[in-house]
Design a protein around this motif. Structure first.
Motif, PDB file in Angstrom:
ATOM      1  N   LEU A 320      46.994  33.147  40.747  1.00 37.84           N
ATOM      2  CA  LEU A 320      46.626  34.150  39.750  1.00 37.84           C
ATOM      3  C   LEU A 320      46.067  33.349  38.572  1.00 37.84           C
ATOM      4  O   LEU A 320      46.756  32.500  38.011  1.00 37.84           O
ATOM      5  CB  LEU A 320      47.874  34.928  39.320  1.00 37.84           C
ATOM      6  CG  LEU A 320      47.652  36.032  38.265  1.00 37.84           C
ATOM      7  CD1 LEU A 320      46.926  37.221  38.876  1.00 37.84           C
ATOM      8  CD2 LEU A 320      48.992  36.491  37.685  1.00 37.84           C
ATOM      9  N   ALA A 332      44.003  39.128  34.533  1.00 34.36           N
ATOM     10  CA  ALA A 332      45.451  38.936  34.688  1.00 34.36           C
ATOM     11  C   ALA A 332      46.136  38.692  33.348  1.00 34.36           C
ATOM     12  O   ALA A 332      47.243  39.189  33.105  1.00 34.36           O
ATOM     13  CB  ALA A 332      45.718  37.766  35.632  1.00 34.36           C
ATOM     14  N   HIS A 362      46.400  41.809  43.248  1.00 34.08           N
ATOM     15  CA  HIS A 362      46.429  41.519  41.811  1.00 34.08           C
ATOM     16  C   HIS A 362      47.771  41.954  41.213  1.00 34.08           C
ATOM     17  O   HIS A 362      48.433  41.172  40.522  1.00 34.08           O
ATOM     18  CB  HIS A 362      45.262  42.238  41.120  1.00 34.08           C
ATOM     19  CG  HIS A 362      45.379  42.275  39.616  1.00 34.08           C
ATOM     20  ND1 HIS A 362      45.128  41.184  38.817  1.00 34.08           N
ATOM     21  CD2 HIS A 362      45.744  43.274  38.768  1.00 34.08           C
ATOM     22  CE1 HIS A 362      45.329  41.509  37.544  1.00 34.08           C
ATOM     23  NE2 HIS A 362      45.698  42.770  37.492  1.00 34.08           N
TER      24      HIS A 362
END
Ligand code: ARG
Length: 597
Positions: A320, A332, A362
């Protein structure tokens, strides 16, 4: 306000007590009560209990029947159970007393909340939904998020939950450097008069033109590209002139969003729009905290969070990325900051995200990172409620013939047009005015789009088929709206002395019993929907209610009932509760109920 215990809850209680009386060690055992086709309810819990006790299930079932409170004695006036029978290997078939059904209907009708209780321990839920992007056309994915989110918000609020709405609009990012720079160099591009009638569409076409023109320049003109890049830096640094121009894009887009949302009949409040830019001031700190705690590490110049179980096709870990190698913050970082805000400042104990299934990975990574960082604790539940794709009749993602994504407004306009034709057909026969036909056409058309969206379980893809959606037969909102209109027509025709009133002494027809028992399940259905966030269960409930009412209407004359005035009143009471339940239920789905159709 007086909440009404559902019949199934009071049966549940009685059968539990009987189980415990028959087998003292079984206190608290679940009688597994279900609605059933054979009787009104079936309790299947004796089987498991007999197995554990190593006794004969039929004998045990008979003992439980004996022990049912109130049964052995003279049928007392308010015993909900009319008959119990042991069937099969040890099931209990339970028939509810007619009087109990009528009394239950009356108690619900006497309450403005239809007897539906408020949640005993309401919490704070943040619902993230209806999140279009600034300077971009809304697409069907935004439609689904808005329709589903709006229904979930309404259902939770009706149950007493404190809901905070968050429209996490895409209003930040490098593209705004390009747009702002272009506007500086072409200052009149967003000018317009305030009172243009087609304000929404006009705004969008202005934005679209700007987007395309600036994009083309960005590609072809190196010097412009450089100026646009520097403009991003200015924007991020909060340079007042740059921010003011950026704000113009946001404002212009809001005119467009407003126009789509008013067509969709969904209320979006300004104070609930907290877009990506709203977390801007937290991003650097979020990265710092992640880095200090070791949750995120630098990798190839980017700040990343890694997960053991998340790997790409090549077997390499997929991180991420919270800060890109050029120093820019990603999607993010914003979502992690939003979590800090939602738990830390808004004190939410539940976070819901109504977002396309394609963003599942996500959210999985964001939630996991937030847990490691301590921003999500065990006391907080964070859930992505993913929804599937809207498909064309060819089974492929819904596109125009030219292969472009379908414009939301065009789609709504077409639904309203089709619905108006359907409404006109019937409406002319019942003497509706042109104005009523047009108003109803909107309510039916928009309702049809919402209902099609809400009646399939969220995760599934579904086909956008207007013919089916506005059909009068089948699982559609129009069918339910017609059932409602029918109840209203009965009330219009009723004479002055024909009023709803309960007569528990009257025996009920099968169709009346079925309708009454289903009305009793409204509160339980809502509680379940609020628990699992599945609005399609409410849609299914309402469709069945409309079907049961239709059967009742065909089989049981209301105003001309054979049984005389008392039966008329009793049936009017059923009509009244049905009408209010349909209206309330559809309202929770964001669908209106015209009085005359
Ligand atoms: N604006 C995004 C999109 O159009 C959806 C935002 C979803 N919400 C969030 N908190 N990430 O795809």
């Amino acid at each position: 306000m007086a909440s009404v215990a559902s019949l199934s809850a009071s049966l549940q209680q009685r059968v539990s007590a009987a189980l415990a009386a028959a087998v003292p060690s079984a206190a608290g055992a679940d009688p597994l009560l279900r609605r059933s086709d054979r009787a009104d309810f079936q309790a299947n819990g004796v089987l498991g209990l007999a197995k554990r006790q190593k006794t004969n299930p039929q004998a045990l079932a008979a003992q439980v029947v004996e022990a049912l409170p109130g049964l052995a004695a003279e049928q007392s006036g308010d015993d909900p159970i009319a008959a119990v029978e042991v069937s099969g290997p040890g099931f209990l078939n339970i028939t509810v007393a007619d009087a109990a059904i009528t009394r239950n209907v009356a108690a619900r009708a006497a309450d403005e909340r239809l007897g539906v209780p408020l949640k005993a321990h309401p919490g704070i839920t943040v619902v993230d939904y209806a999140q279009p992007n600034v300077a971009k056309e809304m697409h069907v994915g935004h439609l689904r998020s808005s329709v589903i989110g709006d229904a979930i918000v309404k259902i939770l609020e009706f149950g007493g939950e404190q809901v905070v709405r968050r429209h996490h609009i895409g209003d930040w990012g490098t593209q705004f450097g390009m747009l702002v720079q272009y506007l500086i160099e072409h200052p009149h591009e967003l000018d317009h008069t305030a009172d243009e009638a087609d304000a929404g569409e006009a705004s969008m076409s202005r934005l679209d033109r700007l987007y395309k023109a600036s994009g083309a320049l960005f590609k072809s003109d190196e010097a412009f590209k450089e100026r646009a890049r520097r403009r991003v830096v200015d924007l991020q640094a909060g340079d007042p002139e740059t921010v003011a121009l950026w704000q113009r894009f946001v404002d212009e887009s809001k005119i467009y969003f407003d126009s789509v949302y008013s067509k969709l009949d969904i209320q979006i409040r300004d104070e609930d729009i907290v877009g990506e830019s709203g977390y801007n001031h937290m991003l650097a700190e979020t990265c710092e905290l992640l880095e200090k705690s070791g949750v995120a590490v630098e990798s190839d110049g980017a700040l990343c969070v890694f997960f053991d179980d998340i790997k790409g096709k090549d077997g390499e870990p997929v991180p991420l990325i919270v800060r890109k190698s050029d120093g820019g913050f990603g999607y993010a970082a914003t979502d992690l900051s939003a979590i800090r805000n939602r738990t830390g400042e808004l004190h939410a104990d539940t976070l819901l995200y109504v977002v396309d299934v394609r963003q599942s990975l996500h959210f999985k990574m964001v939630f996991e990172a937030a847990r490691r960082a301590g921003w999500l604790t065990d006391a907080v539940s964070a859930r992505h409620l993913p929804f599937g794709t809207l498909l064309g009749k060819d089974g492929k993602p819904f596109k125009t013939r030219a292969g472009e994504s379908v414009k939301l407004e065009a789609l709504l306009d077409e639904a309203v047009q089709r619905a108006t034709a359907v409404v006109r057909d019937k409406g002319e026969k019942i003497g509706l005015s042109e104005e009523e036909i047009l108003t109803n056409g909107v309510q039916v058309g928009v309702g049809a789009v919402k209902y099609a969206d809400l009646s399939t379980s969220l995760g599934r893809d579904y086909v956008f088929d207007l013919d089916r959606m506005v059909s009068l037969n089948g699982d559609t909102s129009v069918y339910i709206q017609y059932a409602f209109a029918r109840t209203q027509s009965i009330f219009r025709k009723a004479a002055g002395d024909q009023q709803p009133a309960a007569h528990p002494e009257l025996p009920l027809e099968q169709a009346e019993r079925a309708l009454g028992l289903h009305l009793d399940a409204f509160g339980d259905t809502l509680a379940e929907v609020a628990e699992v966030y599945e609005p399609h269960r409410l849609a299914a409930y309402l469709y069945q209610l409309a079907s049961l009412f239709t059967t009742f209407y065909e089989q049981c004359p209301v105003l001309t009932a054979d049984g005389g005035p008392a039966q008329v009143e009793n049936r009017l009471l059923l009509c009244e509760l049905t009408a209010r339940t349909l209206r309330q239920g559809l309202a929770l789905l964001g669908i209106r109920t015209p009085d005359r159709l």
